[in-house]
Design an enzyme around this catalytic site. Structure first.
Site, PDB file in Angstrom:
ATOM      1  N   THR A  48     -28.795 -25.030 -74.910  1.00  0.00           N
ATOM      2  CA  THR A  48     -30.162 -24.124 -75.215  1.00  0.00           C
ATOM      3  C   THR A  48     -31.138 -23.764 -76.784  1.00  0.00           C
ATOM      4  O   THR A  48     -30.134 -24.164 -77.446  1.00  0.00           O
ATOM      5  CB  THR A  48     -29.653 -22.929 -74.795  1.00  0.00           C
ATOM      6  OG1 THR A  48     -29.209 -23.223 -73.316  1.00  0.00           O
ATOM      7  CG2 THR A  48     -30.566 -21.469 -75.075  1.00  0.00           C
ATOM      8  N   THR A 100     -34.700 -22.697 -72.891  1.00  0.00           N
ATOM      9  CA  THR A 100     -34.070 -23.381 -72.609  1.00  0.00           C
ATOM     10  C   THR A 100     -34.371 -24.575 -70.709  1.00  0.00           C
ATOM     11  O   THR A 100     -34.695 -23.850 -70.143  1.00  0.00           O
ATOM     12  CB  THR A 100     -32.447 -22.879 -71.977  1.00  0.00           C
ATOM     13  OG1 THR A 100     -31.202 -23.708 -71.721  1.00  0.00           O
ATOM     14  CG2 THR A 100     -32.296 -22.214 -70.457  1.00  0.00           C
ATOM     15  N   ARG A 151     -30.948 -22.317 -59.907  1.00  0.00           N
ATOM     16  CA  ARG A 151     -30.015 -21.734 -61.199  1.00  0.00           C
ATOM     17  C   ARG A 151     -31.180 -20.989 -61.709  1.00  0.00           C
ATOM     18  O   ARG A 151     -32.057 -21.735 -62.320  1.00  0.00           O
ATOM     19  CB  ARG A 151     -29.353 -22.803 -60.998  1.00  0.00           C
ATOM     20  CG  ARG A 151     -28.518 -22.369 -62.120  1.00  0.00           C
ATOM     21  CD  ARG A 151     -27.989 -22.314 -63.523  1.00  0.00           C
ATOM     22  NE  ARG A 151     -27.721 -21.970 -64.315  1.00  0.00           N
ATOM     23  CZ  ARG A 151     -27.649 -22.021 -65.722  1.00  0.00           C
ATOM     24  NH1 ARG A 151     -29.000 -22.990 -65.998  1.00  0.00           N
ATOM     25  NH2 ARG A 151     -26.223 -21.429 -65.987  1.00  0.00           N
ATOM     26  N   SER A 201     -32.192 -30.515 -74.327  1.00  0.00           N
ATOM     27  CA  SER A 201     -31.589 -28.625 -73.738  1.00  0.00           C
ATOM     28  C   SER A 201     -32.577 -28.197 -73.747  1.00  0.00           C
ATOM     29  O   SER A 201     -32.400 -26.963 -73.351  1.00  0.00           O
ATOM     30  CB  SER A 201     -30.023 -28.322 -74.683  1.00  0.00           C
ATOM     31  OG  SER A 201     -31.329 -27.984 -75.624  1.00  0.00           O
ATOM     32  N   THR A 252     -25.567 -19.227 -76.929  1.00  0.00           N
ATOM     33  CA  THR A 252     -25.767 -20.701 -75.821  1.00  0.00           C
ATOM     34  C   THR A 252     -24.698 -20.951 -75.294  1.00  0.00           C
ATOM     35  O   THR A 252     -23.814 -20.376 -75.942  1.00  0.00           O
ATOM     36  CB  THR A 252     -26.015 -21.455 -77.167  1.00  0.00           C
ATOM     37  OG1 THR A 252     -25.250 -21.617 -77.889  1.00  0.00           O
ATOM     38  CG2 THR A 252     -27.579 -21.725 -77.853  1.00  0.00           C
ATOM     39  N   GLY A 253     -24.507 -21.433 -74.154  1.00  0.00           N
ATOM     40  CA  GLY A 253     -23.306 -22.072 -73.657  1.00  0.00           C
ATOM     41  C   GLY A 253     -23.458 -21.588 -71.994  1.00  0.00           C
ATOM     42  O   GLY A 253     -24.703 -21.420 -71.240  1.00  0.00           O
TER      43      GLY A 253
END
Length: 397
Positions: free
Chosen positions: A245, A263, A273, A134, A296-297
């Site tokens: 992340t 990340t 992106r 990640s 994170t997410g």
């Protein structure tokens, strides 16, 4: 990577001198114009329009009648917020994959090291671990099989920040973000120019796509279209897809605060992106008078709510870190488009927040029960369950 600096290291939070042996000045010196144009002569203000005249007359009448605007109280200065005798409880909080890192960072801040240097050392563990897909080396690539990384950091005592986005070939973008903060007048560098800057600062480029991540990418690509020229891979039909992340925040015994997020972004993302991690106020944020927060997410959901900034502002208003994070999660959901919500209004994605206050209180929060976060204080490193809004059974199928 070590910088060839005259009497300075990358771990210093002070403004750096010129690169030793480099004949080139910094860009801010290179691109100054030779001369500035003379200012234009003073112009006569335009005549007051009828509508504006009416407005001024009305305002004057209201003022004469006693309807005066209420003045806002001045915000306290940083020097007046905390007394010299203030002492905090040293603490480091991070996403769950930062369990090893929080111990490293905590040991460093209790030994007197700067909080930003300490937490960057903590996240470097994951950035350089090829098994953590990640972030950093071995991160899952974009749709073209290229690993691109994002990171940002903030240093509370000096109120400075730095970030890089969509950078290739540099395994420790957190250190490059700090270099942006330390050695430039900018906050964010992106793409090939961020990579060039890193190399000029002494970072060594390398191939970040490990064989493990390459095989995962090949499996994902093979199953995109049954009619393409790639043979479908049927061995392991569960294709990895995550938005992992690492975020880490720290407070020292004197109450100095720092935050960092790094990340490799969303797996198989559209090239170019950028998520929330390099966005100051979204992926992380700190204010030395209040606290720090990060996430994170799913970055797309967090960017629209400016989640890290909002969490710190809620704590500034007097909320504890847990309540502040839960309110941020509610705001995120309120700002989420319908396609990402189930029939019951619950989100179809995961997003976690982490926060600590200037006096050492901490929390983690998420939408659904079950997530944990890492913390290290006088009790040692450990995982703690996140507060949550919904039961796992409420997650849309």
């Amino acid at each position: 990577p070590q910088l060839a600096l005259a009497g300075c290291s990358l771990n210093s939070c002070s403004r750096a001198p010129m690169l030793a042996g480099s004949p080139r000045p910094f860009p801010s010196q290179r691109y100054l114009p030779h001369s500035l144009p003379s200012p234009p002569p003073p112009s006569v203000p335009p005549p007051v329009s009828a509508s504006r005249r009416d407005f001024l007359q009305t305002a004057s009448a209201l003022a004469a009648a006693g309807f005066l605007p209420r003045s806002l109280p001045a915000l306290p200065s940083i020097s007046s917020v905390v007394s010299p005798e203030f002492r905090a409880r040293p603490c480091v909080v991070a996403s769950a994959n930062g369990l090893r890192g929080v111990k490293v960072a905590y040991d460093r801040i209790t030994a007197g090291e700067d909080p930003l240097d300490a937490i960057i050392a903590g996240v470097n563990i994951q950035e350089l671990d090829p098994e953590d897909q990640s972030v950093g080396l071995g991160g899952l690539p974009n749709a073209e099989g290229v690993v691109t990384l994002d990171a940002s950091c903030m240093h509370g005592p000096t109120r400075r920040a730095g970030a890089v986005a969509c950078i290739e070939d540099i395994a420790t973008p957190s250190l490059v973000a700090k270099a942006v903060m330390d050695y430039t007048d900018h906050v964010l560098l992106v793409g090939p120019q961020a990579r060039r800057f890193a190399i000029e600062m002494g970072f060594t480029p390398q191939n970040l796509l490990t064989e493990k991540s390459r095989q995962d990418w090949l499996r994902w690509r093979a199953r995109l279209n049954p009619n393409d020229m790639y043979l479908d891979y049927d061995g392991n039909v569960k294709i990895k897809f995550h938005t992992g992340t690492i975020n880490m925040n720290a407070v020292t015994s004197s109450g100095d605060i720092a935050s960092v997020t790094t990340t490799s972004g969303m797996a198989w993302k559209v090239p170019g992106r950028v998520g929330d991690s390099p966005i100051i106020g979204a992926g992380q944020y700190c204010d030395n008078t209040v606290g720090a927060a990060g996430s994170t997410g799913r970055g797309e959901a967090n960017i629209k709510a400016c989640g890290a900034f909002l969490a710190v502002e809620f704590m500034r208003q007097g909320l504890g870190p847990e309540e502040a994070l839960l309110r941020v999660m509610q705001r995120v959901i309120a700002m989420t488009e319908d396609r990402l919500l189930g029939p019951n209004g619950r989100p179809r994605f995961d997003l976690q927040f982490y926060a600590l206050t200037k006096d050492g209180r901490f929390a983690g929060a998420t939408a659904y029960e079950g997530a944990s976060f890492a913390v290290c204080d006088e009790q040692g490193p450990r995982l703690v369950k996140c507060a949550y809004l919904f039961k796992e059974s409420e997650r849309p199928k």
